[in-house]
Design an enzyme around this catalytic site. Structure first.
Site, short mmCIF file in Angstrom:
data_model
loop_
_atom_site.label_atom_id
_atom_site.label_comp_id
_atom_site.label_asym_id
_atom_site.label_seq_id
_atom_site.Cartn_x
_atom_site.Cartn_y
_atom_site.Cartn_z
N LYS A 22 38.95 50.83 42.81
CA LYS A 22 39.07 50.23 44.15
C LYS A 22 40.13 49.13 44.12
CE LYS A 22 36.23 46.80 45.63
NZ LYS A 22 36.84 45.69 46.39
N ASN A 23 40.06 48.28 43.09
CA ASN A 23 40.95 47.12 43.06
C ASN A 23 42.41 47.50 42.80
OD1 ASN A 23 38.78 45.51 43.58
ND2 ASN A 23 38.44 44.92 41.43
N ARG A 92 38.87 41.28 52.63
CA ARG A 92 39.94 40.32 52.32
C ARG A 92 41.22 40.99 51.86
NH1 ARG A 92 39.09 35.11 51.34
NH2 ARG A 92 40.82 35.17 49.90
N CYS A 116 34.08 33.75 52.00
CA CYS A 116 33.24 34.95 51.95
C CYS A 116 32.01 34.64 51.12
CB CYS A 116 34.01 36.15 51.43
SG CYS A 116 34.19 36.18 49.68
N ARG A 121 37.58 31.08 48.49
CA ARG A 121 38.69 32.02 48.34
C ARG A 121 39.91 31.69 49.22
NH1 ARG A 121 36.12 37.98 47.75
NH2 ARG A 121 37.83 38.31 46.29
N PRO A 122 40.55 30.56 48.93
CA PRO A 122 41.73 30.18 49.73
C PRO A 122 42.93 31.10 49.44
CG PRO A 122 41.42 28.65 47.91
CD PRO A 122 40.25 29.58 47.88
N VAL A 123 43.97 30.99 50.28
CA VAL A 123 45.18 31.81 50.09
C VAL A 123 46.42 30.92 49.93
CG1 VAL A 123 44.34 33.92 51.20
CG2 VAL A 123 45.36 32.12 52.61
N ASP A 124 46.20 29.64 49.60
CA ASP A 124 47.33 28.70 49.49
C ASP A 124 48.38 29.15 48.48
OD1 ASP A 124 45.26 28.30 47.68
OD2 ASP A 124 45.64 26.17 47.42
N ASP A 304 33.82 40.56 38.12
CA ASP A 304 33.18 41.67 38.81
C ASP A 304 32.01 42.26 38.02
OD1 ASP A 304 34.53 41.81 41.24
OD2 ASP A 304 36.18 42.96 40.39
N ILE A 326 35.49 31.98 37.73
CA ILE A 326 36.46 32.41 38.75
C ILE A 326 36.01 31.98 40.15
CG2 ILE A 326 37.69 34.39 39.77
CD1 ILE A 326 38.42 33.95 36.85
N ARG A 397 31.06 49.36 49.83
CA ARG A 397 32.46 48.91 49.88
C ARG A 397 33.19 49.32 48.60
NH1 ARG A 397 33.17 43.00 50.15
NH2 ARG A 397 35.22 43.81 49.79
C1 UD1 Z 1 39.26 38.10 41.95
C2 UD1 Z 1 39.29 38.42 40.47
C3 UD1 Z 1 39.43 39.92 40.35
C4 UD1 Z 1 38.29 40.58 41.11
C5 UD1 Z 1 38.24 40.12 42.57
C6 UD1 Z 1 37.01 40.61 43.32
C7 UD1 Z 1 40.27 37.18 38.62
C8 UD1 Z 1 41.42 36.39 38.13
N1 UD1 Z 1 40.36 37.70 39.84
O1 UD1 Z 1 40.50 38.55 42.50
O2 UD1 Z 1 39.39 40.28 38.99
O3 UD1 Z 1 38.41 41.96 41.10
O4 UD1 Z 1 38.18 38.71 42.59
O5 UD1 Z 1 35.85 40.15 42.74
O6 UD1 Z 1 39.30 37.35 37.92
N2 UD1 Z 1 42.68 31.03 44.40
C9 UD1 Z 1 43.14 29.90 45.04
N3 UD1 Z 1 44.18 30.03 45.92
C10 UD1 Z 1 44.78 31.23 46.18
C11 UD1 Z 1 44.32 32.37 45.50
C12 UD1 Z 1 43.26 32.24 44.61
O7 UD1 Z 1 42.62 28.81 44.84
O8 UD1 Z 1 45.72 31.28 46.99
C13 UD1 Z 1 41.54 30.93 43.46
C14 UD1 Z 1 40.33 31.75 43.95
O9 UD1 Z 1 39.53 31.05 44.88
C15 UD1 Z 1 39.63 32.05 42.66
C16 UD1 Z 1 40.78 32.20 41.64
O10 UD1 Z 1 41.90 31.52 42.23
O11 UD1 Z 1 38.81 30.98 42.29
C17 UD1 Z 1 41.18 33.62 41.34
O12 UD1 Z 1 41.39 34.25 42.60
P1 UD1 Z 1 42.09 35.65 42.79
O13 UD1 Z 1 42.36 36.28 41.48
O14 UD1 Z 1 43.19 35.52 43.74
O15 UD1 Z 1 40.96 36.41 43.54
P2 UD1 Z 1 40.99 37.92 43.87
O16 UD1 Z 1 42.35 38.44 44.06
O17 UD1 Z 1 39.98 38.09 44.94
#
Ligand code: UD1
Length: 420
Positions: A22-23, A92, A116, A121-124, A304, A326, A397
């Site tokens: 899926k990922n 997301r 969520c 889970r920010p996107v900064d 995961d 994480i 999902r």
């Molecule tokens: C994460 C997991 C991924 C998993 C998915 C769903 C890691 C590194 N990533 O991916 O393996 O499949 O969740 O469970 O294990 N963050 C920020 N700002 C940002 C982006 C991320 O602060 O702009 C933080 C997130 O809140 C989190 C960390 O960075 O604490 C890793 O996030 P990210 O890898 O981006 O999350 P996913 O892509 O959802």
């Protein structure tokens, strides 16, 4: 509303097919936005997250040919550059259309995802990277509005982020000049995206490492690509076999992608063996043994799989700490495991301490997120008596026909319709 009804205590035996991850499927689908030509993805299943992204891509003008094992997307002309709240709030990963839309069209309007169930889970980090590449970004009515012709940049991710790596990579392949992504994620699904983009004509060096160097090209070709197998689905079935003391063959699975899980199962005398076309899991002689679990970026233990291991630890002998590095809120399943008799001594935002025992007992429980929900299904497979897992839309999902696959392995599980 649908639920799973499970009668526990049946050792799993037989063969299960592990399909594309899926990922990986989700970012690969987003990559179809980068070319006018067809992108054919093989080895896929139509999980509900895949269906959500498919609906979003269609709303942008993509055409789709949906076959049972493959999906062909063609984004010859894009009719919209807006990803609405309806899609992004549902899933997301819809946010990942931002990078490719901006790269191809010079503009994108994508709803902000918000928090969520498992954390803020920010996107900064995504946005900082695109700004470094020359995008002008504003927030208007809950939407990110990004404009500009992207150019190469030297980007250091201050935190490893799978999503930000996907999104920036998807933008950089069509940007003018060279982009360097430092401290990039190296999860197998990121590697899969880079390999498919390379096959489409992208110029990417350093695939599989934390530094990706991308020389932008003016256009990308179509591709026919087989998606990497789902290491999380494989870990789910491996743990299901382990806690029921079964023996299964996971056709299509790759052991090299799940070594962190193998390391934790080995002390319990669970044998995992790679063959040419899959992985054997032999847990007939298993003695479930507690091991500490700490989630971190690949190749460490995946976040995961954390919830799945908490079920394992509830049934193992000994005590163990589970640390989640994480996400800040990924233990929503723990109160439900407690209701099934799991001895969880301490829980806070970042860790739980589990004292294993031999038995869990069936109960009615509620899934609150995808992996947490599956941990409850696993608990039901090993528990004495009947378990009902409610709100299985979370589980669907990321798992396609989970009940059917488990039934084929001898589990007593049915999908039932229950009143809300
Ligand atoms: C994460 C997991 C991924 C998993 C998915 C769903 C890691 C590194 N990533 O991916 O393996 O499949 O969740 O469970 O294990 N963050 C920020 N700002 C940002 C982006 C991320 O602060 O702009 C933080 C997130 O809140 C989190 C960390 O960075 O604490 C890793 O996030 P990210 O890898 O981006 O999350 P996913 O892509 O959802």
């Amino acid at each position: 509303m649908y639920a799973f009804k499970i009668k526990g205590g049946h050792p799993l035996k037989g063969t299960v097919m592990i399909k594309g991850a899926k990922n990986a499927i989700l970012p690969l689908m987003c990559a179809a936005l980068l070319t006018k030509e067809p992108v054919q993805l093989n080895n896929i299943s139509y999980l509900s997250d895949v269906q959500t992204l498919l609906a979003l891509l269609k709303s942008l003008g993509c055409q789709a040919d949906e076959q049972p094992d493959s999906l062909t997307l063609k984004a010859e002309t894009l009719t919209s550059t807006t990803a609405s709240y309806d899609f992004v709030s549902k899933m997301r990963a819809s946010f990942w259309v931002l990078g490719p839309l901006l790269a191809r069209c010079g503009e994108a309007r994508v709803s902000l995802p918000g928090g969520c169930a498992i954390g803020a889970r920010p996107v900064d980090i995504y946005l900082e990277a695109l700004e470094k590449m020359g995008a002008r970004i504003t927030i208007e009515n809950g939407y990110i509005v990004a404009k500009g012709q992207l150019k190469g940049a030297d980007i250091y991710f201050r935190r490893i982020s799978v999503g930000a790596t996907h999104n920036t990579l998807l933008a950089a392949v069509l940007a003018s000049g060279t982009t360097i992504l430092r401290n990039a994620a190296i999860e197998p699904e990121v590697t899969d995206l880079a390999l498919m983009l390379q096959k489409m004509g992208a110029d990417i060096q350093g695939i599989g490492t934390h530094t990706l160097t991308i020389k932008g090209v003016s256009q990308l070709d179509g591709v026919c690509y087989r998606v990497v197998p789902d290491r999380i689905e494989a870990a789910t079935f491996a743990i299901a076999a382990a806690i029921t003391k079964g023996k299964i063959f996971m056709q299509g699975a790759r052991l090299d992608l799940m070594m962190a899980v193998v390391d934790l199962l080995q002390p319990s005398h669970i044998l995992l063996t790679q063959t040419e076309d899959g992985v054997w899991v032999d847990a007939e002689q298993a003695l479930l043994t507690a091991v500490p679990v700490k989630t971190a970026e690949y190749p460490a233990f995946p976040t995961d799989d954390q919830a799945l291991m908490t079920t394992f630890l509830c049934l193992a002998s000994g005590e163990a700490l589970v640390s989640e590095s994480i996400f800040e809120n990924r233990f929503m399943h723990i109160p439900e495991l407690r209701r099934m008799g799991g001895t969880i001594i301490d829980v806070n935002n970042h860790s739980v301490y589990i004292c294993g025992k031999k038995k869990l007992s069936g109960a009615t429980v509620t899934a609150s997120d995808l992996r947490g929900g599956v941990s409850l299904v696993l608990a039901g497979l090993a528990a004495e008596g009947e378990t009902i897992v409610k709100r299985i839309y979370h589980i669907e999902r990321g798992y396609f026909e989970l009940d059917k696959k488990l039934r084929a392995l001898g589990a007593d599980i049915t999908k039932i319709d229950i009143p809300l």
